[in-house]
Motif scaffolding. Structure first.
Motif, PDB file in Angstrom:
ATOM      1  N   LYS A 238       0.812  -1.233   0.000  1.00 38.22           N
ATOM      2  CA  LYS A 238       0.000   0.000   0.000  1.00 38.22           C
ATOM      3  C   LYS A 238       0.837   1.272   0.000  1.00 38.22           C
ATOM      4  O   LYS A 238       0.291   2.368   0.147  1.00 38.22           O
ATOM      5  CB  LYS A 238      -0.950   0.037   1.207  1.00 38.22           C
ATOM      6  CG  LYS A 238      -1.728  -1.240   1.476  1.00 38.22           C
ATOM      7  CD  LYS A 238      -2.762  -1.514   0.419  1.00 38.22           C
ATOM      8  CE  LYS A 238      -4.008  -0.724   0.610  1.00 38.22           C
ATOM      9  NZ  LYS A 238      -5.101  -1.100  -0.318  1.00 38.22           N
ATOM     10  N   LEU A 239       2.165   1.146  -0.165  1.00 41.95           N
ATOM     11  CA  LEU A 239       3.033   2.322  -0.086  1.00 41.95           C
ATOM     12  C   LEU A 239       4.176   2.206  -1.081  1.00 41.95           C
ATOM     13  O   LEU A 239       5.003   1.301  -0.996  1.00 41.95           O
ATOM     14  CB  LEU A 239       3.590   2.455   1.339  1.00 41.95           C
ATOM     15  CG  LEU A 239       4.526   3.636   1.635  1.00 41.95           C
ATOM     16  CD1 LEU A 239       3.813   4.955   1.419  1.00 41.95           C
ATOM     17  CD2 LEU A 239       5.049   3.538   3.063  1.00 41.95           C
ATOM     18  N   GLN A 240       4.211   3.133  -2.051  1.00 39.01           N
ATOM     19  CA  GLN A 240       5.276   3.163  -3.050  1.00 39.01           C
ATOM     20  C   GLN A 240       5.907   4.545  -3.085  1.00 39.01           C
ATOM     21  O   GLN A 240       5.226   5.559  -2.868  1.00 39.01           O
ATOM     22  CB  GLN A 240       4.732   2.814  -4.431  1.00 39.01           C
ATOM     23  CG  GLN A 240       4.216   1.406  -4.588  1.00 39.01           C
ATOM     24  CD  GLN A 240       3.845   1.098  -6.025  1.00 39.01           C
ATOM     25  OE1 GLN A 240       4.566   1.454  -6.962  1.00 39.01           O
ATOM     26  NE2 GLN A 240       2.702   0.446  -6.214  1.00 39.01           N
ATOM     27  N   TYR A 241       7.199   4.582  -3.388  1.00 36.70           N
ATOM     28  CA  TYR A 241       7.930   5.838  -3.516  1.00 36.70           C
ATOM     29  C   TYR A 241       8.304   6.045  -4.981  1.00 36.70           C
ATOM     30  O   TYR A 241       8.867   5.155  -5.622  1.00 36.70           O
ATOM     31  CB  TYR A 241       9.176   5.833  -2.624  1.00 36.70           C
ATOM     32  CG  TYR A 241       8.823   5.875  -1.159  1.00 36.70           C
ATOM     33  CD1 TYR A 241       8.737   7.083  -0.478  1.00 36.70           C
ATOM     34  CD2 TYR A 241       8.532   4.702  -0.457  1.00 36.70           C
ATOM     35  CE1 TYR A 241       8.400   7.132   0.871  1.00 36.70           C
ATOM     36  CE2 TYR A 241       8.181   4.740   0.887  1.00 36.70           C
ATOM     37  CZ  TYR A 241       8.121   5.959   1.538  1.00 36.70           C
ATOM     38  OH  TYR A 241       7.766   6.004   2.869  1.00 36.70           O
ATOM     39  N   ILE A 242       7.985   7.236  -5.508  1.00 34.66           N
ATOM     40  CA  ILE A 242       8.135   7.528  -6.932  1.00 34.66           C
ATOM     41  C   ILE A 242       9.002   8.770  -7.099  1.00 34.66           C
ATOM     42  O   ILE A 242       8.840   9.762  -6.377  1.00 34.66           O
ATOM     43  CB  ILE A 242       6.754   7.766  -7.572  1.00 34.66           C
ATOM     44  CG1 ILE A 242       5.869   6.523  -7.419  1.00 34.66           C
ATOM     45  CG2 ILE A 242       6.881   8.136  -9.039  1.00 34.66           C
ATOM     46  CD1 ILE A 242       4.429   6.772  -7.818  1.00 34.66           C
ATOM     47  N   ARG A 243       9.901   8.729  -8.053  1.00 35.97           N
ATOM     48  CA  ARG A 243      10.803   9.851  -8.297  1.00 35.97           C
ATOM     49  C   ARG A 243      10.062  11.030  -8.932  1.00 35.97           C
ATOM     50  O   ARG A 243       9.249  10.858  -9.842  1.00 35.97           O
ATOM     51  CB  ARG A 243      11.949   9.400  -9.211  1.00 35.97           C
ATOM     52  CG  ARG A 243      13.074  10.434  -9.348  1.00 35.97           C
ATOM     53  CD  ARG A 243      14.196   9.907 -10.240  1.00 35.97           C
ATOM     54  NE  ARG A 243      14.694   8.623  -9.773  1.00 35.97           N
ATOM     55  CZ  ARG A 243      15.582   8.483  -8.786  1.00 35.97           C
ATOM     56  NH1 ARG A 243      16.059   9.554  -8.171  1.00 35.97           N
ATOM     57  NH2 ARG A 243      15.992   7.281  -8.428  1.00 35.97           N
ATOM     58  N   TRP A 244      10.376  12.249  -8.438  1.00 35.57           N
ATOM     59  CA  TRP A 244       9.851  13.454  -9.086  1.00 35.57           C
ATOM     60  C   TRP A 244      10.841  14.599  -8.909  1.00 35.57           C
ATOM     61  O   TRP A 244      11.786  14.510  -8.114  1.00 35.57           O
ATOM     62  CB  TRP A 244       8.451  13.789  -8.562  1.00 35.57           C
ATOM     63  CG  TRP A 244       8.375  14.721  -7.363  1.00 35.57           C
ATOM     64  CD1 TRP A 244       9.159  14.734  -6.249  1.00 35.57           C
ATOM     65  CD2 TRP A 244       7.420  15.769  -7.194  1.00 35.57           C
ATOM     66  NE1 TRP A 244       8.740  15.708  -5.385  1.00 35.57           N
ATOM     67  CE2 TRP A 244       7.680  16.362  -5.934  1.00 35.57           C
ATOM     68  CE3 TRP A 244       6.364  16.264  -7.960  1.00 35.57           C
ATOM     69  CZ2 TRP A 244       6.924  17.415  -5.444  1.00 35.57           C
ATOM     70  CZ3 TRP A 244       5.615  17.312  -7.465  1.00 35.57           C
ATOM     71  CH2 TRP A 244       5.894  17.885  -6.228  1.00 35.57           C
ATOM     72  N   LEU A 245      10.649  15.657  -9.667  1.00 36.79           N
ATOM     73  CA  LEU A 245      11.479  16.865  -9.610  1.00 36.79           C
ATOM     74  C   LEU A 245      12.956  16.586  -9.870  1.00 36.79           C
ATOM     75  O   LEU A 245      13.829  17.275  -9.351  1.00 36.79           O
ATOM     76  CB  LEU A 245      11.313  17.585  -8.263  1.00 36.79           C
ATOM     77  CG  LEU A 245       9.977  18.308  -8.041  1.00 36.79           C
ATOM     78  CD1 LEU A 245       9.933  18.923  -6.643  1.00 36.79           C
ATOM     79  CD2 LEU A 245       9.741  19.391  -9.096  1.00 36.79           C
ATOM     80  N   THR A 246      13.243  15.552 -10.661  1.00 30.13           N
ATOM     81  CA  THR A 246      14.596  15.279 -11.116  1.00 30.13           C
ATOM     82  C   THR A 246      14.547  15.015 -12.619  1.00 30.13           C
ATOM     83  O   THR A 246      13.478  14.769 -13.183  1.00 30.13           O
ATOM     84  CB  THR A 246      15.206  14.058 -10.397  1.00 30.13           C
ATOM     85  OG1 THR A 246      14.370  12.920 -10.619  1.00 30.13           O
ATOM     86  CG2 THR A 246      15.331  14.288  -8.902  1.00 30.13           C
TER      87      THR A 246
END
Length: 306
Positions: A42-50
């Motif tokens: 239920k928890l994923q980390y996604i790259r942004w602002l790079t």
């Protein structure tokens, strides 16, 4: 629900993740460094602002976007460079949020964008609700107006936009409270500045519960004051800290000392505004910590037993 959170690693963000996981939502945390975090159910980390980051590829079917991103106000002096970063971090996060949402095939249900009661400006005598106009032209007021202006551009991409105007957030693990409590730990606490400046506070657990409330309550829209229903003046705030920690409240701190140490950032404790959570109250939100003493007892459990 499928919920994206930007700024999920901060003081409010980490508490919010815990709250929303308890409610069994699917969370997608937008971060510059997803490799730091372990994927969980239920928890994923996604790259942004790079460079080359495309978080939208993971967000099909999104229901809600919560944007808490922005450089902290509580760290370091407000040099011209730091003030630039404070503003740009907020505006840039809103711009990227809008780009992501514009690329999704469907409108989402709700956008919740962080804001602040600094919008209203400073006053010792006025009381502000969500219908109040700003009386301020200080750095905080100007920053919040730019922040909300950029967030408002997201309106075409969702059914509702909520602007959470945070007051001073209290909690044991972060925010402004550790700095405010420190003198009392060394028996040096007392009136800060003139003492009659207003402090509109809220406990972090009520912050995350109110965000959840705004996600689910269709009538919540536009600016929402995230403050407890009982603001206090700074001298009363200090006396309550002293009582909870069993420490004296006796050593006054003149304004010039704080200005010399903190520079322009001293406005955070030397000035304030009396802000009421009219919309939350009207819509039936119940505060876990409606009184300051209860909120401080919960936030200062370790110190209160010393």
């Amino acid at each position: 629900m499928k919920i994206a959170i930007a700024g999920g690693s901060g003081f409010v963000g980490t508490a919010l993740i815990d709250e929303l996981l308890k409610e069994n939502h699917d969370l997608y945390i937008l971060t510059r460094h997803p490799e730091k975090y372990k994927k969980q159910p239920k928890l994923q980390y996604i790259r942004w602002l790079t460079k080359n980051a495309k978080p939208e590829d993971h967000l099909a079917g999104l229901d809600a976007f919560i944007n808490l991103a922005g450089e902290s106000l509580n760290d370091g002096r407000w040099t011209p460079e730091r003030k630039r970063r404070i503003v740009e971090s907020r505006v840039d996060a809103c711009k990227e949020m809008n780009r992501i949402l514009s690329s999704l095939p469907n409108k989402i249900s709700v956008i919740i964008n962080a804001s602040a009661i600094g919008y209203y400006g400073i006053s010792d005598k006025d009381t502000f609700t969500e219908t109040s106009e700003s009386v301020g032209d200080d750095f905080l007021a100007r920053t919040v107006k730019l922040w909300e202006k950029e967030a408002a551009k997201s309106r075409p991409y969702s059914n509702r936009l909520v602007l959470t105007r945070f007051g001073v957030i209290l909690g044991e693990s972060g925010g402004a409270l550790p700095m405010m409590v420190l003198p009392y730990k060394f028996f040096g606490g007392g009136k800060i500045g003139k003492g009659n400046q207003w402090l509109s506070w809220i406990h972090v657990q009520d912050v995350v519960r109110a965000i959840s409330f705004c996600i689910n309550e269709q009538r919540m829209e536009g600016p929402i004051n995230f403050t407890a229903p009982a603001p206090v003046q700074m001298d009363a705030f200090g006396k309550t800290i002293g009582a909870v920690m069993h420490r004296p409240h006796w050593f006054p701190v003149p304004p010039f000392i704080l200005k010399s140490v903190l520079g322009e950032r001293s406005i955070l404790v030397l000035e304030g505004q009396n802000v009421l959570p009219a919309k939350l109250i009207e819509q039936g939100f119940t505060f876990t910590f409606p009184s300051l003493k209860e909120a401080l007892q919960a936030s200062l459990k370790k110190e209160s037993h010393v």
